[in-house]
Design a protein around this motif. Structure first.
Motif, mmCIF file in Angstrom:
data_model
loop_
_atom_site.group_PDB
_atom_site.id
_atom_site.type_symbol
_atom_site.label_atom_id
_atom_site.label_comp_id
_atom_site.label_asym_id
_atom_site.label_seq_id
_atom_site.Cartn_x
_atom_site.Cartn_y
_atom_site.Cartn_z
ATOM 1 N N ARG A 161 66.443 45.981 45.877
ATOM 2 C CA ARG A 161 65.078 46.724 45.541
ATOM 3 C C ARG A 161 65.185 47.990 46.902
ATOM 4 O O ARG A 161 65.788 47.897 47.859
ATOM 5 C CB ARG A 161 64.012 45.744 46.164
ATOM 6 C CG ARG A 161 63.924 44.704 44.802
ATOM 7 C CD ARG A 161 62.929 43.822 45.055
ATOM 8 N NE ARG A 161 61.570 44.356 45.239
ATOM 9 C CZ ARG A 161 60.562 43.766 45.775
ATOM 10 N NH1 ARG A 161 60.508 42.695 46.287
ATOM 11 N NH2 ARG A 161 59.385 44.357 45.692
ATOM 12 N N PRO A 162 64.317 49.285 46.360
ATOM 13 C CA PRO A 162 64.280 50.293 47.369
ATOM 14 C C PRO A 162 63.887 49.826 48.770
ATOM 15 O O PRO A 162 64.698 50.381 49.813
ATOM 16 C CB PRO A 162 63.225 51.125 46.785
ATOM 17 C CG PRO A 162 63.592 50.814 45.535
ATOM 18 C CD PRO A 162 63.504 49.426 45.174
ATOM 19 N N TYR A 163 63.220 49.046 49.110
ATOM 20 C CA TYR A 163 62.766 48.533 50.308
ATOM 21 C C TYR A 163 63.665 47.839 51.082
ATOM 22 O O TYR A 163 64.134 47.996 52.311
ATOM 23 C CB TYR A 163 61.337 47.741 50.475
ATOM 24 C CG TYR A 163 61.549 46.291 50.593
ATOM 25 C CD1 TYR A 163 61.748 45.873 51.521
ATOM 26 C CD2 TYR A 163 61.546 45.589 49.387
ATOM 27 C CE1 TYR A 163 61.611 44.271 51.752
ATOM 28 C CE2 TYR A 163 61.648 44.349 49.235
ATOM 29 C CZ TYR A 163 61.758 43.570 50.561
ATOM 30 O OH TYR A 163 61.825 42.218 50.644
ATOM 31 N N GLN A 164 64.748 47.140 50.372
ATOM 32 C CA GLN A 164 65.782 46.353 50.784
ATOM 33 C C GLN A 164 66.828 47.248 51.613
ATOM 34 O O GLN A 164 67.515 47.248 52.518
ATOM 35 C CB GLN A 164 66.375 45.382 49.932
ATOM 36 C CG GLN A 164 65.492 44.300 49.713
ATOM 37 C CD GLN A 164 66.098 43.481 48.422
ATOM 38 O OE1 GLN A 164 66.720 44.066 47.559
ATOM 39 N NE2 GLN A 164 65.919 42.195 48.496
ATOM 40 N N VAL A 210 70.110 49.778 41.817
ATOM 41 C CA VAL A 210 68.689 49.665 42.282
ATOM 42 C C VAL A 210 67.554 49.600 41.374
ATOM 43 O O VAL A 210 67.516 50.406 40.266
ATOM 44 C CB VAL A 210 68.432 51.156 43.177
ATOM 45 C CG1 VAL A 210 67.336 51.166 44.002
ATOM 46 C CG2 VAL A 210 69.605 51.380 44.266
ATOM 47 N N ALA A 211 66.603 48.809 41.573
ATOM 48 C CA ALA A 211 65.554 48.422 40.903
ATOM 49 C C ALA A 211 64.509 47.946 41.603
ATOM 50 O O ALA A 211 64.737 47.308 42.422
ATOM 51 C CB ALA A 211 65.891 47.631 39.554
ATOM 52 N N GLY A 212 63.230 47.980 40.765
ATOM 53 C CA GLY A 212 62.063 47.239 41.386
ATOM 54 C C GLY A 212 62.399 45.778 41.198
ATOM 55 O O GLY A 212 61.437 45.220 42.003
ATOM 56 N N ASP A 213 62.797 45.365 40.400
ATOM 57 C CA ASP A 213 63.101 43.909 40.351
ATOM 58 C C ASP A 213 64.433 43.637 40.778
ATOM 59 O O ASP A 213 65.630 43.979 40.214
ATOM 60 C CB ASP A 213 62.932 43.891 38.563
ATOM 61 C CG ASP A 213 63.144 42.225 38.105
ATOM 62 O OD1 ASP A 213 63.579 41.411 39.095
ATOM 63 O OD2 ASP A 213 62.622 41.841 37.091
ATOM 64 N N ALA A 225 67.855 47.776 55.334
ATOM 65 C CA ALA A 225 69.321 47.625 55.504
ATOM 66 C C ALA A 225 69.753 48.885 56.288
ATOM 67 O O ALA A 225 70.892 48.827 57.396
ATOM 68 C CB ALA A 225 70.030 47.285 54.181
ATOM 69 N N SER A 226 69.563 50.113 55.529
ATOM 70 C CA SER A 226 69.916 51.265 56.511
ATOM 71 C C SER A 226 69.566 51.444 57.772
ATOM 72 O O SER A 226 70.269 51.922 58.717
ATOM 73 C CB SER A 226 69.394 52.346 55.538
ATOM 74 O OG SER A 226 69.757 52.582 54.366
ATOM 75 N N ILE A 227 68.339 51.112 58.211
ATOM 76 C CA ILE A 227 67.773 51.083 59.622
ATOM 77 C C ILE A 227 68.555 50.083 60.399
ATOM 78 O O ILE A 227 68.915 50.447 61.505
ATOM 79 C CB ILE A 227 66.323 50.939 59.535
ATOM 80 C CG1 ILE A 227 65.751 52.316 58.924
ATOM 81 C CG2 ILE A 227 65.610 50.837 61.061
ATOM 82 C CD1 ILE A 227 64.036 52.131 58.643
ATOM 83 N N ALA A 228 68.512 48.788 59.926
ATOM 84 C CA ALA A 228 69.058 47.851 60.675
ATOM 85 C C ALA A 228 70.535 47.941 60.887
ATOM 86 O O ALA A 228 71.079 47.756 62.038
ATOM 87 C CB ALA A 228 68.824 46.425 59.902
#
Length: 126
Positions: free
Chosen positions: A30-33, A21-24, A37-40
């Motif tokens: 990326r954390p938002y991904q 996991v990284a901001g790049d 993904a967790s929600i979907a």
């Protein structure tokens, strides 16, 4: 879970392998991904269980997401649009819609963010 620092980002090991996991994106998810993904996937998994319990047989399901973020607020996630493409024979759109609404109420990940992220769900039958 325990995350260990890398040169860029963090990593952990699970029974399924390593998760970076990284901001790049060049160095990991990326954390938002991961949040999207967790929600979907949680929503899709709950929907699948509901359809099975209702004896609604589907052949396949694909989940697409679109994310809206607010750059001025630390680029936070404002809205996630989840679109289900459900393949099957003789599927009743009303029963599918009811099942999606029920799944939304029973997905722990969606319920965890319901006060801060708007989740919109649509579907198409194939």
């Amino acid at each position: 879970m325990e995350f260990k620092m890398k040169e860029v980002g963090f990593h952990t090991t699970t029974e399924y392998g390593e998760l970076h996991v990284a901001g790049d994106e060049a160095y990991g998810y990326r954390p938002y991904q991961l949040m999207v993904a967790s929600i979907a996937v949680c929503s899709g998994g709950v929907l699948r269980k509901i359809l099975t319990k209702k004896r609604i047989e589907i052949d396949d399901m694909t989940i697409s997401t679109k994310v809206e973020r607010i750059e001025a607020e630390a680029n936070r996630i404002e809205k996630i649009h989840i679109h289900y493409r459900i393949k099957g024979n003789n599927l009743n759109p009303n029963k599918i819609q009811q099942s999606i609404e029920l799944a939304s109420k029973n997905c722990p990940m969606a319920q965890s963010v319901k006060e801060s992220i708007k989740i919109e769900e649509t579907f198409e039958l194939i």
